[in-house]
Design an enzyme around this catalytic site. Structure first.
Site, PDB file in Angstrom:
ATOM      1  N   CYS A 136       0.836  -1.192   0.000  1.00 51.59           N
ATOM      2  CA  CYS A 136       0.000   0.000   0.000  1.00 51.59           C
ATOM      3  C   CYS A 136       0.871   1.242   0.000  1.00 51.59           C
ATOM      4  O   CYS A 136       2.016   1.227   0.450  1.00 51.59           O
ATOM      5  CB  CYS A 136      -0.956   0.046   1.182  1.00 51.59           C
ATOM      6  SG  CYS A 136      -2.076  -1.357   1.325  1.00 51.59           S
ATOM      7  N   ARG A 148       3.359  -0.655  -4.932  1.00 52.93           N
ATOM      8  CA  ARG A 148       3.128  -1.158  -3.578  1.00 52.93           C
ATOM      9  C   ARG A 148       1.737  -1.781  -3.415  1.00 52.93           C
ATOM     10  O   ARG A 148       1.475  -2.441  -2.415  1.00 52.93           O
ATOM     11  CB  ARG A 148       3.265  -0.016  -2.564  1.00 52.93           C
ATOM     12  CG  ARG A 148       4.701   0.435  -2.313  1.00 52.93           C
ATOM     13  CD  ARG A 148       4.724   1.665  -1.434  1.00 52.93           C
ATOM     14  NE  ARG A 148       6.080   1.974  -1.005  1.00 52.93           N
ATOM     15  CZ  ARG A 148       6.590   1.678   0.171  1.00 52.93           C
ATOM     16  NH1 ARG A 148       5.853   1.035   1.057  1.00 52.93           N
ATOM     17  NH2 ARG A 148       7.818   2.010   0.484  1.00 52.93           N
ATOM     18  N   TRP A 204      -3.215  -2.569  -1.474  1.00 56.91           N
ATOM     19  CA  TRP A 204      -3.078  -4.009  -1.613  1.00 56.91           C
ATOM     20  C   TRP A 204      -4.022  -4.619  -0.586  1.00 56.91           C
ATOM     21  O   TRP A 204      -3.884  -4.396   0.613  1.00 56.91           O
ATOM     22  CB  TRP A 204      -1.643  -4.462  -1.356  1.00 56.91           C
ATOM     23  CG  TRP A 204      -1.441  -5.933  -1.545  1.00 56.91           C
ATOM     24  CD1 TRP A 204      -1.307  -6.610  -2.712  1.00 56.91           C
ATOM     25  CD2 TRP A 204      -1.344  -6.924  -0.509  1.00 56.91           C
ATOM     26  NE1 TRP A 204      -1.132  -7.947  -2.480  1.00 56.91           N
ATOM     27  CE2 TRP A 204      -1.161  -8.175  -1.134  1.00 56.91           C
ATOM     28  CE3 TRP A 204      -1.399  -6.875   0.889  1.00 56.91           C
ATOM     29  CZ2 TRP A 204      -1.024  -9.365  -0.421  1.00 56.91           C
ATOM     30  CZ3 TRP A 204      -1.276  -8.055   1.607  1.00 56.91           C
ATOM     31  CH2 TRP A 204      -1.088  -9.280   0.941  1.00 56.91           C
ATOM     32  N   ASN A 237      -1.954   2.039   5.966  1.00 54.80           N
ATOM     33  CA  ASN A 237      -1.196   0.852   5.580  1.00 54.80           C
ATOM     34  C   ASN A 237      -1.023  -0.015   6.817  1.00 54.80           C
ATOM     35  O   ASN A 237      -0.811   0.504   7.910  1.00 54.80           O
ATOM     36  CB  ASN A 237       0.197   1.221   5.064  1.00 54.80           C
ATOM     37  CG  ASN A 237       0.160   2.027   3.790  1.00 54.80           C
ATOM     38  OD1 ASN A 237      -0.874   2.159   3.148  1.00 54.80           O
ATOM     39  ND2 ASN A 237       1.302   2.576   3.427  1.00 54.80           N
ATOM     40  N   GLY A 238      -1.030  -1.332   6.642  1.00 49.66           N
ATOM     41  CA  GLY A 238      -0.807  -2.229   7.775  1.00 49.66           C
ATOM     42  C   GLY A 238      -2.041  -3.034   8.117  1.00 49.66           C
ATOM     43  O   GLY A 238      -3.018  -3.079   7.357  1.00 49.66           O
ATOM     44  N   GLU A 269      14.486 -19.904  -7.058  1.00 49.93           N
ATOM     45  CA  GLU A 269      14.200 -18.537  -7.482  1.00 49.93           C
ATOM     46  C   GLU A 269      13.602 -18.512  -8.886  1.00 49.93           C
ATOM     47  O   GLU A 269      12.669 -17.734  -9.161  1.00 49.93           O
ATOM     48  CB  GLU A 269      15.484 -17.702  -7.423  1.00 49.93           C
ATOM     49  CG  GLU A 269      15.388 -16.317  -8.021  1.00 49.93           C
ATOM     50  CD  GLU A 269      14.400 -15.398  -7.315  1.00 49.93           C
ATOM     51  OE1 GLU A 269      14.126 -14.316  -7.855  1.00 49.93           O
ATOM     52  OE2 GLU A 269      13.876 -15.758  -6.231  1.00 49.93           O
ATOM     53  N   LYS A 308       9.892 -16.939  -9.867  1.00 47.78           N
ATOM     54  CA  LYS A 308       9.665 -15.922 -10.895  1.00 47.78           C
ATOM     55  C   LYS A 308       8.569 -16.352 -11.867  1.00 47.78           C
ATOM     56  O   LYS A 308       7.712 -15.562 -12.247  1.00 47.78           O
ATOM     57  CB  LYS A 308      10.962 -15.649 -11.672  1.00 47.78           C
ATOM     58  CG  LYS A 308      11.973 -14.845 -10.917  1.00 47.78           C
ATOM     59  CD  LYS A 308      11.505 -13.417 -10.712  1.00 47.78           C
ATOM     60  CE  LYS A 308      12.123 -12.811  -9.460  1.00 47.78           C
ATOM     61  NZ  LYS A 308      11.579 -13.289  -8.192  1.00 47.78           N
ATOM     62  N   GLU A 333       5.198 -16.093 -10.152  1.00 44.40           N
ATOM     63  CA  GLU A 333       4.776 -14.728  -9.840  1.00 44.40           C
ATOM     64  C   GLU A 333       4.154 -14.006 -11.022  1.00 44.40           C
ATOM     65  O   GLU A 333       3.130 -13.328 -10.867  1.00 44.40           O
ATOM     66  CB  GLU A 333       5.987 -13.906  -9.354  1.00 44.40           C
ATOM     67  CG  GLU A 333       6.410 -14.188  -7.929  1.00 44.40           C
ATOM     68  CD  GLU A 333       7.613 -13.349  -7.542  1.00 44.40           C
ATOM     69  OE1 GLU A 333       7.553 -12.708  -6.479  1.00 44.40           O
ATOM     70  OE2 GLU A 333       8.608 -13.333  -8.295  1.00 44.40           O
ATOM     71  N   HIS A 372      12.780 -39.301  -5.840  1.00 44.13           N
ATOM     72  CA  HIS A 372      12.094 -39.529  -4.566  1.00 44.13           C
ATOM     73  C   HIS A 372      10.675 -38.977  -4.567  1.00 44.13           C
ATOM     74  O   HIS A 372      10.118 -38.722  -3.496  1.00 44.13           O
ATOM     75  CB  HIS A 372      12.901 -38.921  -3.416  1.00 44.13           C
ATOM     76  CG  HIS A 372      14.241 -39.561  -3.225  1.00 44.13           C
ATOM     77  ND1 HIS A 372      14.388 -40.860  -2.779  1.00 44.13           N
ATOM     78  CD2 HIS A 372      15.491 -39.092  -3.452  1.00 44.13           C
ATOM     79  CE1 HIS A 372      15.682 -41.155  -2.722  1.00 44.13           C
ATOM     80  NE2 HIS A 372      16.370 -40.107  -3.135  1.00 44.13           N
ATOM     81  N   LYS A 406       4.704  -4.879  -3.987  1.00 44.31           N
ATOM     82  CA  LYS A 406       6.080  -4.709  -3.552  1.00 44.31           C
ATOM     83  C   LYS A 406       6.116  -4.263  -2.093  1.00 44.31           C
ATOM     84  O   LYS A 406       5.147  -3.716  -1.579  1.00 44.31           O
ATOM     85  CB  LYS A 406       6.741  -3.646  -4.431  1.00 44.31           C
ATOM     86  CG  LYS A 406       8.257  -3.684  -4.449  1.00 44.31           C
ATOM     87  CD  LYS A 406       8.752  -4.756  -5.380  1.00 44.31           C
ATOM     88  CE  LYS A 406      10.243  -4.680  -5.574  1.00 44.31           C
ATOM     89  NZ  LYS A 406      10.743  -5.803  -6.350  1.00 44.31           N
TER      90      LYS A 406
END
Length: 605
Positions: free
Chosen positions: A2, A27, A74, A99-100, A478, A482, A485, A501, A600
């Site tokens: 946010c 954000r 967000w 925010n939060g 990683e 990606k 995402e 396995h 973000k």
């Protein structure tokens, strides 16, 4: 997550608020809104589209004012919908953005409903707006100080009142907030970048601060209500950092900025010495006997890579913990352990909380690898290394990751030197390799046309496997992250030896298997794992070093890396994985820079 912008000025602040939102949209982009003080009344415009759409709405309505707040969201509490979008109003007197997460919002909601407040949203934010209105005593600054004492959780808020023109009050606890100081105008925002071009005079609020912004005044009190002096810093938040230039997306731009970001991160490193990490580093490095790395997401994978380096080169035991899990389990603290946090923003809530938890257990030696020198993480830690990736707008991290790896390798060498395990010849060899990284990365980026061809095939799939061994297992993790995402393809990564396995059951001719194949000590083992895939009809896509003797064949697609890069190979091998994800997303038509459900700078738990 946010973004907040607020302003009091002697001019129309609407353009300032909207420009700030554009720069903070990475954000959160589930919804956005602006509220203004107009002729003694509150007016607002909200949208579940992007900031550009909000800007059109406001242009059509002619909304303007000298005092206002804005927000890009967000979603946590309540779906992305107009009635859940900020700013929230209370009885047409209080306007508030937040925010939060407020953990005791249910309790406060019931209390406020009992005295007649009607809730229009599912958000925890509306609870704060009604609480401020309920406690309002004619002085907004005093009221907010009293109201935040009722809140449990994390917040950054900005609020104004219809009864008090030219005044915005803001507060922070566990979520970043800065003040911008001007002449006859003052501002508040989540990030200095939001105010670039408006003011470069920035105050970083500390935990528990409440600030009163008026035309000619900035007044701050701390968590105890005592007047607080906070340093005004000159911060050059360059607007060019958020300009696309010739690139189609920020992610693409940031992938191609990696040679420069690595060079900037290593600038000034003329030799290996503990003091790269702070004046006290040598003393700290001599006292520790182990390392605990705390991080989330991509930064966690950087930590996993560093574990291989640190244990192999510096010969020091390393534990790597997911920050969001570490503080909630019983662990065995070691006062002689160095706690290393890794964060792009330096404001990651889970990592900050894990750091504080480690310190509460008696682990006082702390170091952060961070991209923001003014962040909470840097202020909280004893030692620091600031990466110089620059602003990273794309939600899927690229240049922040590779610069983190560069910094972690420097840490490895500094610890090895302190422990008497690094000769002058080895130091010179490692430094030479690090200085060559920008040129080596340029050669890897030149592989883009071949990767584009692979992406067309990947775009038609809904699942993928990634394989790596040793140092490159975290790079496989990683790469899978990606792809998930930004393409929404389900991807999993495995240490290649684990294939037999269980995961081998997933392999068919419809399952692409991406394999990282450097010419290292494990390459022959890896070739055996690749044969296991081919025997089941799987399609292998291999990034192989030129001298690894892996050639294209039916079901085996190979792109050759320009050179083998030894222990620094992970920094090179992750780049084609970033390009593969980017071009696959492009082929699928997804929103590369703003993937669904993500944002973000994760400042909530």
């Amino acid at each position: 997550m946010c973004g907040i912008v607020g302003a009091v000025a002697q001019q129309n602040v609407t353009p300032i608020l909207l420009e700030g939102l554009k720069r903070l949209e990475y954000r959160g982009y589930d919804s956005c809104g602006v509220a203004l003080h107009v002729d003694g009344k509150l007016q607002r415009s909200r949208s579940t589209s992007r900031v550009a759409e909000l800007q059109q709405q406001i242009a059509q309505s002619g909304l303007s004012g000298f005092t206002g707040i804005a927000h890009t969201r967000w979603a946590t509490h309540g779906a992305p919908a107009t009635h859940n979008a900020h700013p929230h109003f209370s009885r047409d007197r209080i306007a508030l953005v937040h925010n939060g997460i407020i953990e005791n919002h249910d309790e406060l909601r019931a209390e406020l409903q009992a005295v007649g407040y009607v809730f229009e949203s599912q958000t925890d934010t509306e609870v704060i707006a009604h609480l401020v209105d309920h406690m309002y005593d004619g002085d907004l600054f005093n009221t907010v100080q009293q109201a935040v004492r009722r809140l449990t959780g994390a917040y950054a808020i900005a609020v104004f009142c219809a009864d008090e023109p030219h005044r915005v009050v803001a507060a922070r606890q566990g979520s970043p907030l800065i003040v911008g100081v001007g002449e006859g105008q003052n501002f508040v925002a989540s990030d200095a970048m939001a105010l670039a071009g408006t003011t470069d005079q920035i105050i970083y609020l500390e935990e528990g601060d409440v600030v009163d912004l008026q035309l000619q005044k900035v007044w701050i009190v701390d968590a105890a209500g005592r007047p607080a002096e906070r340093e005004v810093r000159t911060v050059q938040a360059y607007t060019s950092a958020v300009e696309l230039g010739p690139y189609q997306h920020y992610m693409q731009k940031e992938i191609f900025e990696q040679p420069r970001a690595i060079a900037d991160t290593l600038e000034g490193v003329v030799g290996i010495m503990p003091e790269l990490f702070g004046d006290k580093a040598y003393k700290v490095f001599k006292e520790i006997d182990s390392i605990l790395i705390l991080a989330c997401g991509t930064s966690y994978y950087a930590g996993l890579t560093a574990k291989y380096w640190l244990e192999s080169i510096a010969k020091i035991p390393v534990n790597v913990e997911i920050a969001s899990e570490y503080r909630y389990r019983d662990s065995v603290p070691n006062p002689k352990s160095l706690v290393v946090t890794i964060s792009q923003s330096g404001e990651t809530a889970d990592t900050l909380a894990a750091l504080k938890h480690a310190r509460s257990l008696g682990m006082q030696h702390t170091l952060t690898i961070c991209n923001v020198a003014t962040s909470a993480m840097v202020r909280e830690c004893e030692l620091a290394y600031i990466t110089r990736a620059g602003v990273e707008v794309g939600v899927a991290s690229t240049k922040a990751f590779t610069t983190q790896l560069a910094a972690l390798f420097l840490l490895t060498l500094a610890l090895a030197q302190t422990r008497g395990l690094l000769t002058e010849e080895q130091e010179a060899e490692h430094l030479k390799a690090m200085r060559h990284l920008p040129a080596a990365l340029q050669s890897v980026l030149a592989l883009e046309p071949s990767i584009v061809a692979w992406a067309e095939s990947f775009a038609r799939r809904e699942n993928a496997l990634f394989l790596g061994r040793g140092l490159h297992y975290p790079i496989a993790l990683e790469g899978a992250l990606k792809l998930k995402e930004i393409t929404y393809i389900h991807a999993e990564a495995y240490a290649a030896g684990e294939l037999k396995h269980g995961p081998l059951a997933l392999v068919t001719d419809q399952m692409p298997v991406v394999t990282i194949a450097p010419n290292d000590a494990l390459v022959e083992k890896l070739k055996s794992n690749m044969q296991e895939v081919r025997a089941r009809g799987g399609q292998l896509y291999v990034f192989a070093d030129g001298d690894s003797h892996i050639s294209s064949a039916e079901g085996l697609h190979v792109i050759r890396m320009p050179e083998h890069y030894g222990v620094l190979s992970p920094i090179l091998h992750v780049v084609p994985l970033q390009l593969l994800s980017y071009h696959t997303a492009l082929a699928r038509g997804t929103d590369v820079d703003k993937p669904r459900n993500l944002a973000k700078s994760v400042t909530v738990e």
